[in-house]
Write an enzyme that holds these catalytic residues in place. Structure first.
Site, PDB file in Angstrom:
ATOM      1  CE  LYS A  10     101.098 -54.529-101.567  1.00 36.74           C
ATOM      2  NZ  LYS A  10     101.682 -53.549-100.633  1.00 36.74           N
ATOM      3  NE  ARG A 119      92.851 -50.492 -95.868  1.00 44.95           N
ATOM      4  CZ  ARG A 119      93.883 -49.808 -96.373  1.00 44.95           C
ATOM      5  NH1 ARG A 119      94.411 -50.164 -97.544  1.00 44.95           N
ATOM      6  NH2 ARG A 119      94.410 -48.790 -95.734  1.00 44.95           N
ATOM      7  CB  THR A 125     100.966 -49.739 -93.717  1.00 42.41           C
ATOM      8  OG1 THR A 125      99.776 -49.059 -94.118  1.00 42.41           O
ATOM      9  CG2 THR A 125     102.001 -49.639 -94.815  1.00 42.41           C
ATOM     10  NE  ARG A 136      99.216 -55.301 -95.690  1.00 41.02           N
ATOM     11  CZ  ARG A 136      98.840 -54.091 -96.082  1.00 41.02           C
ATOM     12  NH1 ARG A 136      98.490 -53.183 -95.176  1.00 41.02           N
ATOM     13  NH2 ARG A 136      98.788 -53.781 -97.368  1.00 41.02           N
ATOM     14  CG  ASN A 156     102.411 -54.503 -97.080  1.00 42.99           C
ATOM     15  OD1 ASN A 156     102.399 -54.816 -98.274  1.00 42.99           O
ATOM     16  ND2 ASN A 156     102.149 -53.286 -96.661  1.00 42.99           N
ATOM     17  CG  HIS A 159      96.596 -52.818-102.886  1.00 44.13           C
ATOM     18  ND1 HIS A 159      96.806 -51.571-102.338  1.00 44.13           N
ATOM     19  CD2 HIS A 159      95.436 -52.734-103.604  1.00 44.13           C
ATOM     20  CE1 HIS A 159      95.820 -50.767-102.719  1.00 44.13           C
ATOM     21  NE2 HIS A 159      94.988 -51.451-103.491  1.00 44.13           N
TER      22      HIS A 159
HETATM   23  P1  ADP Z   1      98.412 -49.696 -97.364  1.00 47.32           P
HETATM   24  O1  ADP Z   1      98.876 -50.705 -98.389  1.00 47.32           O
HETATM   25  O2  ADP Z   1      98.406 -50.284 -95.979  1.00 47.32           O
HETATM   26  O3  ADP Z   1      97.121 -49.005 -97.726  1.00 47.32           O
HETATM   27  P2  ADP Z   1      99.824 -47.225 -98.109  1.00 47.32           P
HETATM   28  O4  ADP Z   1      98.779 -46.961 -99.141  1.00 47.32           O
HETATM   29  O5  ADP Z   1     100.085 -46.168 -97.093  1.00 47.32           O
HETATM   30  O6  ADP Z   1      99.556 -48.584 -97.308  1.00 47.32           O
HETATM   31  O7  ADP Z   1     101.210 -47.546 -98.838  1.00 47.32           O
HETATM   32  C1  ADP Z   1     101.256 -48.332-100.006  1.00 47.32           C
HETATM   33  C2  ADP Z   1     102.342 -49.385 -99.877  1.00 47.32           C
HETATM   34  O8  ADP Z   1     103.615 -48.739 -99.851  1.00 47.32           O
HETATM   35  C3  ADP Z   1     102.310 -50.222 -98.591  1.00 47.32           C
HETATM   36  O9  ADP Z   1     101.438 -51.326 -98.664  1.00 47.32           O
HETATM   37  C4  ADP Z   1     103.753 -50.659 -98.449  1.00 47.32           C
HETATM   38  O10 ADP Z   1     104.047 -51.805 -99.244  1.00 47.32           O
HETATM   39  C5  ADP Z   1     104.499 -49.461 -98.994  1.00 47.32           C
HETATM   40  N1  ADP Z   1     104.951 -48.537 -97.937  1.00 47.32           N
HETATM   41  C6  ADP Z   1     104.223 -47.631 -97.277  1.00 47.32           C
HETATM   42  N2  ADP Z   1     105.009 -46.930 -96.405  1.00 47.32           N
HETATM   43  C7  ADP Z   1     106.253 -47.429 -96.542  1.00 47.32           C
HETATM   44  C8  ADP Z   1     107.522 -47.140 -95.951  1.00 47.32           C
HETATM   45  N3  ADP Z   1     107.715 -46.208 -95.033  1.00 47.32           N
HETATM   46  N4  ADP Z   1     108.584 -47.851 -96.361  1.00 47.32           N
HETATM   47  C9  ADP Z   1     108.486 -48.793 -97.275  1.00 47.32           C
HETATM   48  N5  ADP Z   1     107.324 -49.124 -97.875  1.00 47.32           N
HETATM   49  C10 ADP Z   1     106.226 -48.450 -97.525  1.00 47.32           C
END
Ligand code: ADP
Length: 186
Positions: A10, A119, A125, A136, A156, A159
């Site tokens: 990212k 992962r 997340t 992360r 973070n 992805h």
């Molecule tokens: P992951 O990337 O860990 O699989 P998700 O698919 O749940 O997480 O969410 C996609 C992305 O959206 C996350 O990587 C993060 O950058 C963002 N995100 C998720 N939840 C939040 C939140 N509450 N506030 C801000 N950004 C969020």
């Protein structure tokens, strides 16, 4: 059980010059890079990566609300709602702004149970809730609530596809067939 998975570096990991260091963690764990490119993505394109589907909105919204319960913070304060789909809608918009704000590096990694293993190396997340030793957890202290108070996505770094079916969809979305090494090639 050789699989392929998508990793997107990212904009924050590109801006901070952390891509090489993070990529080497995947390589050292035994994953092979079978395709990679640096690109700028439009908001329209990122809208396909984070789809406007009820299941996606519900999934990100519910995960966030669980974190709010654990931290005893009222989601109404940051989202003006405690409905998971409404919360998910705001997060989707912030996440689209985040991925489209600057160049990203997209890669396909191949290896044994690549989806789950990547992962595991990436962590959860929220960096603040991810164990030290994960990507992360080691390179950020951002959290759900800190990000949401500032009305932005959690920064973070990377992805990574969540499940093998998602990995297949993301490979098709981000890459053309000729940009990847053939399966079984040396
Ligand atoms: P992951 O990337 O860990 O699989 P998700 O698919 O749940 O997480 O969410 C996609 C992305 O959206 C996350 O990587 C993060 O950058 C963002 N995100 C998720 N939840 C939040 C939140 N509450 N506030 C801000 N950004 C969020």
């Amino acid at each position: 059980m050789t699989e392929r998975t998508v990793v997107i570096f990212k904009p924050d990991s590109v801006e901070r010059g952390l891509v090489g260091e993070i990529l080497s963690r995947f390589e050292k764990a035994g994953l092979r890079i079978v395709g990679s490119k640096t690109i700028r993505v439009s908001k329209e394109f990122v809208g396909k990566h984070y789809p406007n589907s009820k299941s996606f909105l519900l999934s990100v919204g519910s995960k966030t609300l669980e974190n709010y319960v654990q931290n005893k913070r009222d989601p109404e304060k940051d989202f003006g709602s405690n409905d998971p789909v409404e919360v998910g809608r705001k997060i989707r918009k912030w996440s689209i702004d985040y991925l489209a704000r600057g160049p990203v590096i997209a890669a396909v990694l191949e290896g044994s149970q690549a989806v789950a293993n990547v992962r595991r190396l990436v962590g959860g997340t929220s960096p603040a809730d991810s164990n030290p030793g994960t990507i992360r957890g080691d390179y950020s202290t951002d959290s759900f609530i800190f990000a949401n108070m500032q009305k932005r996505s959690i920064q973070n770094l990377v992805h990574a596809s969540g499940i093998p079916e998602e990995a297949e969809e993301e490979i098709k979305l981000w890459f053309k067939g000729e940009e990847l090494l053939d399966v079984d090639s040396e």
